[in-house]
Design a protein around this motif. Sequence first.
Motif, PDB file in Angstrom:
ATOM      1  N   ALA A 156       0.814  -1.214   0.000  1.00  0.00           N
ATOM      2  CA  ALA A 156       0.000   0.000   0.000  1.00  0.00           C
ATOM      3  C   ALA A 156       0.840   1.253   0.000  1.00  0.00           C
ATOM      4  O   ALA A 156       1.934   1.289   0.590  1.00  0.00           O
ATOM      5  CB  ALA A 156      -0.922   0.016   1.218  1.00  0.00           C
ATOM      6  N   MET A 157       0.337   2.290  -0.662  1.00  0.00           N
ATOM      7  CA  MET A 157       0.907   3.621  -0.534  1.00  0.00           C
ATOM      8  C   MET A 157       0.421   4.212   0.780  1.00  0.00           C
ATOM      9  O   MET A 157      -0.766   4.149   1.103  1.00  0.00           O
ATOM     10  CB  MET A 157       0.461   4.510  -1.693  1.00  0.00           C
ATOM     11  CG  MET A 157       1.003   5.929  -1.613  1.00  0.00           C
ATOM     12  SD  MET A 157       0.486   6.991  -2.978  1.00  0.00           S
ATOM     13  CE  MET A 157      -1.206   7.330  -2.501  1.00  0.00           C
ATOM     14  N   ILE A 158       1.340   4.791   1.557  1.00  0.00           N
ATOM     15  CA  ILE A 158       1.005   5.355   2.860  1.00  0.00           C
ATOM     16  C   ILE A 158       0.641   6.824   2.694  1.00  0.00           C
ATOM     17  O   ILE A 158       1.372   7.588   2.059  1.00  0.00           O
ATOM     18  CB  ILE A 158       2.170   5.183   3.843  1.00  0.00           C
ATOM     19  CG1 ILE A 158       2.440   3.692   4.079  1.00  0.00           C
ATOM     20  CG2 ILE A 158       1.888   5.888   5.158  1.00  0.00           C
ATOM     21  CD1 ILE A 158       3.638   3.412   4.940  1.00  0.00           C
ATOM     22  N   VAL A 159      -0.488   7.221   3.283  1.00  0.00           N
ATOM     23  CA  VAL A 159      -0.961   8.602   3.217  1.00  0.00           C
ATOM     24  C   VAL A 159      -0.898   9.207   4.612  1.00  0.00           C
ATOM     25  O   VAL A 159      -1.530   8.704   5.542  1.00  0.00           O
ATOM     26  CB  VAL A 159      -2.405   8.682   2.678  1.00  0.00           C
ATOM     27  CG1 VAL A 159      -2.825  10.135   2.531  1.00  0.00           C
ATOM     28  CG2 VAL A 159      -2.514   7.946   1.349  1.00  0.00           C
ATOM     29  N   LEU A 160      -0.113  10.284   4.765  1.00  0.00           N
ATOM     30  CA  LEU A 160       0.042  10.963   6.047  1.00  0.00           C
ATOM     31  C   LEU A 160      -0.541  12.364   5.973  1.00  0.00           C
ATOM     32  O   LEU A 160      -0.711  12.933   4.887  1.00  0.00           O
ATOM     33  CB  LEU A 160       1.525  11.042   6.424  1.00  0.00           C
ATOM     34  CG  LEU A 160       2.245   9.704   6.605  1.00  0.00           C
ATOM     35  CD1 LEU A 160       3.743   9.934   6.753  1.00  0.00           C
ATOM     36  CD2 LEU A 160       1.711   8.950   7.801  1.00  0.00           C
ATOM     37  N   GLU A 161      -0.831  12.914   7.156  1.00  0.00           N
ATOM     38  CA  GLU A 161      -1.384  14.265   7.228  1.00  0.00           C
ATOM     39  C   GLU A 161      -0.286  15.311   7.060  1.00  0.00           C
ATOM     40  O   GLU A 161       0.788  15.177   7.644  1.00  0.00           O
ATOM     41  CB  GLU A 161      -2.079  14.484   8.573  1.00  0.00           C
ATOM     42  CG  GLU A 161      -3.257  13.564   8.820  1.00  0.00           C
ATOM     43  CD  GLU A 161      -3.743  13.650  10.258  1.00  0.00           C
ATOM     44  OE1 GLU A 161      -4.804  14.244  10.485  1.00  0.00           O
ATOM     45  OE2 GLU A 161      -3.040  13.127  11.144  1.00  0.00           O
ATOM     46  N   ASP A 162      -0.561  16.326   6.284  1.00  0.00           N
ATOM     47  CA  ASP A 162       0.362  17.448   6.116  1.00  0.00           C
ATOM     48  C   ASP A 162       0.046  18.465   7.204  1.00  0.00           C
ATOM     49  O   ASP A 162      -0.748  19.387   7.027  1.00  0.00           O
ATOM     50  CB  ASP A 162       0.192  18.058   4.730  1.00  0.00           C
ATOM     51  CG  ASP A 162       1.227  19.135   4.452  1.00  0.00           C
ATOM     52  OD1 ASP A 162       2.126  19.299   5.290  1.00  0.00           O
ATOM     53  OD2 ASP A 162       1.117  19.804   3.417  1.00  0.00           O
ATOM     54  N   LEU A 163       0.683  18.273   8.375  1.00  0.00           N
ATOM     55  CA  LEU A 163       0.393  19.102   9.551  1.00  0.00           C
ATOM     56  C   LEU A 163       1.397  20.250   9.625  1.00  0.00           C
ATOM     57  O   LEU A 163       2.568  20.046   9.928  1.00  0.00           O
ATOM     58  CB  LEU A 163       0.469  18.257  10.825  1.00  0.00           C
ATOM     59  CG  LEU A 163      -0.519  17.080  10.900  1.00  0.00           C
ATOM     60  CD1 LEU A 163      -0.193  16.193  12.082  1.00  0.00           C
ATOM     61  CD2 LEU A 163      -1.948  17.592  11.010  1.00  0.00           C
ATOM     62  N   ASN A 164       0.923  21.455   9.373  1.00  0.00           N
ATOM     63  CA  ASN A 164       1.777  22.645   9.417  1.00  0.00           C
ATOM     64  C   ASN A 164       1.338  23.554  10.554  1.00  0.00           C
ATOM     65  O   ASN A 164       0.142  23.829  10.718  1.00  0.00           O
ATOM     66  CB  ASN A 164       1.710  23.421   8.096  1.00  0.00           C
ATOM     67  CG  ASN A 164       2.416  22.680   6.977  1.00  0.00           C
ATOM     68  OD1 ASN A 164       3.440  22.045   7.199  1.00  0.00           O
ATOM     69  ND2 ASN A 164       1.868  22.755   5.779  1.00  0.00           N
ATOM     70  N   LYS A 165       2.317  24.011  11.352  1.00  0.00           N
ATOM     71  CA  LYS A 165       2.066  24.962  12.435  1.00  0.00           C
ATOM     72  C   LYS A 165       0.958  24.484  13.365  1.00  0.00           C
ATOM     73  O   LYS A 165       0.102  25.259  13.796  1.00  0.00           O
ATOM     74  CB  LYS A 165       1.722  26.341  11.857  1.00  0.00           C
ATOM     75  CG  LYS A 165       2.831  26.935  11.010  1.00  0.00           C
ATOM     76  CD  LYS A 165       2.475  28.305  10.504  1.00  0.00           C
ATOM     77  CE  LYS A 165       3.609  28.901   9.663  1.00  0.00           C
ATOM     78  NZ  LYS A 165       3.284  30.241   9.138  1.00  0.00           N
TER      79      LYS A 165
END
Length: 369
Positions: free
Chosen positions: A269-278
């Motif tokens: 599987a391709m892993i999808v992570l959250e783009d957490l900024n600030k």
Amino acid sequence: MRVLATAKIKAVAPNHSHQHKLLSFLKAYRDWIQYVIDQIWNLGHIPSIKELHHRFYKILREQGFRAHHCHKIERRAREVVKATKKNKGSKPILRKLTARLDYQDYRLDLNNKVLKIAVLNNEWIMLKLLWYDYLDRYFNGEWKLKEILISYKNDEIWVYFTFEKEVVLKAPEHVMGIDINFNNITYTVINRDGKLVSIGIIPFSGLKRALTHKIIIEKIQKRYPKKWRFAKGIREAIREHGRRARNILLDSCHFISRKVVEIARKYNAMIVLEDLNKLRERANSTRKFNKKLSLWTYRKIQSYIHYKALIEGLPVTYVKPRNTSKTSPLGGELKFINYRWVKLPSGVITTRDVVASWNLALKGLKSLT
């Protein structure tokens, strides 16, 4: 794609003479980096490597440095100045005793676990490595040893090996959304058609245990509001609890990332992570929540997952997490029972964590297609 890995190992000098030569080299290495920084700090531009080489190479060679030592000193000084000016900081003052060495300036004897490094005036010293079994996997032919970093701190010598490996990313058959929380990792796996394949939770207690040590530190500081800064025993107790908290969080990062990558490898599987900024800057919640957030190593968890996934040839992507826990992944209206539990249009009751990871997987699928 190229993947880099770093392995840390303790080293011991066989006698006082070798240790003295190493310390002299590390101090000279640091001081001459500082010298180059001082010389180029007030320039109106960041000098090129060619310009630095033309200006400082002869001076450094006269101090007893080898040719590749000079290149590393020039590059390191430029890196420090460039990064500091980018962050609008004041002129940096170097204190740590570290040195980067190219492969031309060290020799590694794997049979005897001995490292020989070139120091000042073309002399060579020997360090005995306290070997760990896990290092053997980096010498199985798949990895290539690159530069090393020598560090001296608290009367201990540490060597950091940098390895490089060429990785071919696999074509994913599934997409895996990851929702990172304070006490668990929730994941959802879907196929290329968007159909649900698997949902799971990886619980962990690392943050809770680390928070216990932070509370103990705060109690000590509250009990000795002035004395704790100056009393050696109190400072050492605070430092020890801080070390324990960091080690607990580090172990949690390794545990979580290993479990996530094992599941992703199972499904290819391709892993999808959250783009957490600030995230910390935007946080405005209760004191208890903010205390947890201050310890939460979400960036480190993501970087460990990313690194371990790349080694396995699994692609990783980041998507915006906006409204992922408030939108139904099946379409239609999402009914909120309370803060944690929601009801899907199909009538299934589940947690917002599952909904978030499911929506992250769907967003990752869109980016994949």
